[in-house]
Design a protein around this motif. Structure first.
Motif, PDB file in Angstrom:
ATOM      1  N   LEU A 178     -23.319   2.411 -10.639  1.00  0.00           N
ATOM      2  CA  LEU A 178     -22.299   1.481 -11.121  1.00  0.00           C
ATOM      3  C   LEU A 178     -20.954   1.762 -10.446  1.00  0.00           C
ATOM      4  O   LEU A 178     -20.233   0.829 -10.084  1.00  0.00           O
ATOM      5  CB  LEU A 178     -22.154   1.581 -12.645  1.00  0.00           C
ATOM      6  CG  LEU A 178     -23.259   0.901 -13.453  1.00  0.00           C
ATOM      7  CD1 LEU A 178     -23.159   1.293 -14.920  1.00  0.00           C
ATOM      8  CD2 LEU A 178     -23.188  -0.605 -13.306  1.00  0.00           C
ATOM      9  N   GLY A 179     -20.602   3.038 -10.305  1.00  0.00           N
ATOM     10  CA  GLY A 179     -19.367   3.396  -9.623  1.00  0.00           C
ATOM     11  C   GLY A 179     -19.372   2.956  -8.175  1.00  0.00           C
ATOM     12  O   GLY A 179     -18.379   2.413  -7.662  1.00  0.00           O
ATOM     13  N   LEU A 180     -20.491   3.177  -7.499  1.00  0.00           N
ATOM     14  CA  LEU A 180     -20.608   2.760  -6.097  1.00  0.00           C
ATOM     15  C   LEU A 180     -20.599   1.236  -5.962  1.00  0.00           C
ATOM     16  O   LEU A 180     -20.036   0.694  -5.006  1.00  0.00           O
ATOM     17  CB  LEU A 180     -21.877   3.350  -5.476  1.00  0.00           C
ATOM     18  CG  LEU A 180     -21.898   4.876  -5.328  1.00  0.00           C
ATOM     19  CD1 LEU A 180     -23.243   5.338  -4.804  1.00  0.00           C
ATOM     20  CD2 LEU A 180     -20.751   5.342  -4.434  1.00  0.00           C
ATOM     21  N   TRP A 181     -21.205   0.551  -6.920  1.00  0.00           N
ATOM     22  CA  TRP A 181     -21.205  -0.912  -6.937  1.00  0.00           C
ATOM     23  C   TRP A 181     -19.766  -1.422  -7.026  1.00  0.00           C
ATOM     24  O   TRP A 181     -19.349  -2.300  -6.268  1.00  0.00           O
ATOM     25  CB  TRP A 181     -22.047  -1.395  -8.105  1.00  0.00           C
ATOM     26  CG  TRP A 181     -22.126  -2.880  -8.338  1.00  0.00           C
ATOM     27  CD1 TRP A 181     -21.799  -3.892  -7.479  1.00  0.00           C
ATOM     28  CD2 TRP A 181     -22.586  -3.517  -9.528  1.00  0.00           C
ATOM     29  NE1 TRP A 181     -22.018  -5.119  -8.063  1.00  0.00           N
ATOM     30  CE2 TRP A 181     -22.496  -4.913  -9.320  1.00  0.00           C
ATOM     31  CE3 TRP A 181     -23.061  -3.057 -10.739  1.00  0.00           C
ATOM     32  CZ2 TRP A 181     -22.862  -5.837 -10.291  1.00  0.00           C
ATOM     33  CZ3 TRP A 181     -23.427  -3.979 -11.702  1.00  0.00           C
ATOM     34  CH2 TRP A 181     -23.338  -5.352 -11.469  1.00  0.00           C
ATOM     35  N   GLN A 182     -18.998  -0.839  -7.951  1.00  0.00           N
ATOM     36  CA  GLN A 182     -17.591  -1.235  -8.113  1.00  0.00           C
ATOM     37  C   GLN A 182     -16.814  -0.944  -6.828  1.00  0.00           C
ATOM     38  O   GLN A 182     -16.027  -1.775  -6.360  1.00  0.00           O
ATOM     39  CB  GLN A 182     -16.954  -0.475  -9.282  1.00  0.00           C
ATOM     40  CG  GLN A 182     -15.500  -0.813  -9.529  1.00  0.00           C
ATOM     41  CD  GLN A 182     -15.310  -2.175 -10.164  1.00  0.00           C
ATOM     42  OE1 GLN A 182     -16.170  -2.656 -10.898  1.00  0.00           O
ATOM     43  NE2 GLN A 182     -14.201  -2.810  -9.885  1.00  0.00           N
TER      44      GLN A 182
END
Length: 191
Positions: A178-182
């Motif tokens: 999720l962090g990498l997606w953001q």
């Protein structure tokens, strides 16, 4: 719909082995009344996660620049580290329903124990990311129920189905993703 699905998945996995799931097991073992315990968990989670998703929504309204979006990305990655740390139940949890009964005892205990918990913090971050109170609160509540209803019915046996170490690693991986997606959205890698 994406907010609902992602929120459900994140919280269902993050909740396994969490202190609120341990509280569900303690309450189920102590009171042996699954229906009022499950209803108490539902009411407490709806209230707590609606507030958390609202906080995320409002914060994203006021802080909508790239700096805030990077803070969300970093918070998801930080929560990955937090997910790897095992939770322990407090010894005094669930000892006495007293005059309030099983439902109200569960509702109050769950609401208070969930304050500042990783699933509540995740709900704030998801509310900010998806800018949706209803879908995020519904998804995180569904995730909590998916993790806690079996815990109430199966008690301690529920935590032995899959070793908690692997569940924590899975939750950490999801938070990192999720962090990498953001971050990828901020860098313009996802359109």
């Amino acid at each position: 719909m994406e907010a609902l699905l992602v929120s459900t998945l994140v919280v269902a996995i993050a909740e396994i082995g969490d202190k609120t799931q341990l509280l569900a097991i303690i309450l189920a073992t102590r009171f042996k009344k699954p229906v009022p315990i499950i209803l108490g968990i539902l009411v407490a989670t709806l209230a707590n996660h609606a507030l958390a998703a609202t906080a995320g929504y409002w914060v994203s309204d006021f802080l909508s620049g790239d700096g805030f979006k990077w803070a969300i990305a970093i918070s998801f990655i930080a929560m990955a580290g937090w997910a790897l740390i095992p939770d322990k139940a407090d010894d005094e949890e669930g000892q006495n329903a007293g005059r309030y009964g099983v439902f109200l005892t569960t509702t109050i205990a769950f609401f208070l124990v969930e304050m500042g918990d990783k699933t509540q913090i995740a709900t704030v971050a998801l509310g900010a990311k998806f800018h949706s109170i209803a879908w995020v609160a519904a998804g995180t509540t569904l995730g909590m129920m998916l993790a806690n209803v079996p815990a109430v019915y199966l008690g301690e046996a529920a935590t032995k189905v899959v070793p908690l170490k692997y569940v924590r690693v899975g939750a950490a991986v999801i938070f990192v993703l999720l962090g990498l997606w953001q971050a990828a959205e901020l860098l313009g890698l996802l359109k």
